[in-house]
Motif scaffolding. Structure first.
Motif, PDB file in Angstrom:
ATOM      1  N   GLY A  86       0.814  -1.211   0.000  1.00 34.30           N
ATOM      2  CA  GLY A  86       0.000   0.000   0.000  1.00 34.30           C
ATOM      3  C   GLY A  86       0.848   1.261   0.000  1.00 34.30           C
ATOM      4  O   GLY A  86       2.076   1.219   0.110  1.00 34.30           O
ATOM      5  N   ILE A  92      -0.515  -5.883   1.473  1.00 37.29           N
ATOM      6  CA  ILE A  92      -1.941  -6.014   1.165  1.00 37.29           C
ATOM      7  C   ILE A  92      -2.206  -7.441   0.693  1.00 37.29           C
ATOM      8  O   ILE A  92      -1.558  -7.925  -0.225  1.00 37.29           O
ATOM      9  N   VAL A 100      -9.909  -6.706   1.202  1.00 40.86           N
ATOM     10  CA  VAL A 100      -8.511  -6.379   1.491  1.00 40.86           C
ATOM     11  C   VAL A 100      -8.201  -6.535   2.976  1.00 40.86           C
ATOM     12  O   VAL A 100      -8.963  -6.071   3.833  1.00 40.86           O
ATOM     13  N   ILE A 102      -4.981  -5.468   5.357  1.00 44.94           N
ATOM     14  CA  ILE A 102      -3.723  -4.730   5.437  1.00 44.94           C
ATOM     15  C   ILE A 102      -2.859  -5.394   6.500  1.00 44.94           C
ATOM     16  O   ILE A 102      -3.315  -5.622   7.625  1.00 44.94           O
ATOM     17  N   PHE A 123     -12.294  -3.114   4.533  1.00 40.14           N
ATOM     18  CA  PHE A 123     -10.954  -3.658   4.736  1.00 40.14           C
ATOM     19  C   PHE A 123     -10.787  -4.116   6.174  1.00 40.14           C
ATOM     20  O   PHE A 123     -11.593  -3.791   7.043  1.00 40.14           O
TER      21      PHE A 123
END
Length: 133
Positions: A86, A92, A100, A102, A123
């Motif tokens: 990212g 990611i 997604v 992280i 996310f």
């Protein structure tokens, strides 16, 4: 009903007859969100209308929104592959329906075991438990 972890998308559609074949139209949003790709072959599961309606009623009573729910929960342990980095340098990973996760301190190509620490509608954030699996 048990739903596979490999589920890419879920939508309702009518089976239509066209020139001796049967067609299911995939909503454009499923292509746009990256869940599936045009011109690829996928396994399709069909659920009867009665079963789908009873499942929908349960889901609607549990969640007032018609938006799809995140495919992960806080505290869940997952094995993921880091596909990208990212803007802020975090790894990611993408899971079901292109959702997604992280993962700070991860590099492209790493396969890591994570614990999901935070879940948002679009996310999640995961913390590395084990590296290089």
């Amino acid at each position: 009903m048990e739903i596979s972890d490999n589920l890419l998308c879920l939508f309702s559609a009518r089976v239509q007859s066209e020139d001796g074949s049967y067609v299911i139209e995939v909503p454009q949003r499923e292509i746009e969100t990256g869940s599936i790709d045009a011109d690829e072959t996928y396994r399709v599961a069909l659920i009867s209308r009665e079963r789908a309606e009873s499942t929908t009623e349960t889901t609607e009573s549990e969640s007032p929104t018609s938006e799809p729910q995140p495919p992960v929960e806080a505290g869940e342990i997952r094995y993921v592959e880091i596909e990208d980095i990212g803007k802020q340098g975090d790894g990611i990973a993408r899971v079901e329906r292109g959702y997604v996760i992280i993962v700070p301190d991860a590099e492209i190509g790493e396969r890591v075991k994570i614990e999901v620490t935070e879940v948002k509608s679009n996310f999640a954030v995961g913390e590395i438990i084990d590296e290089d699996l």
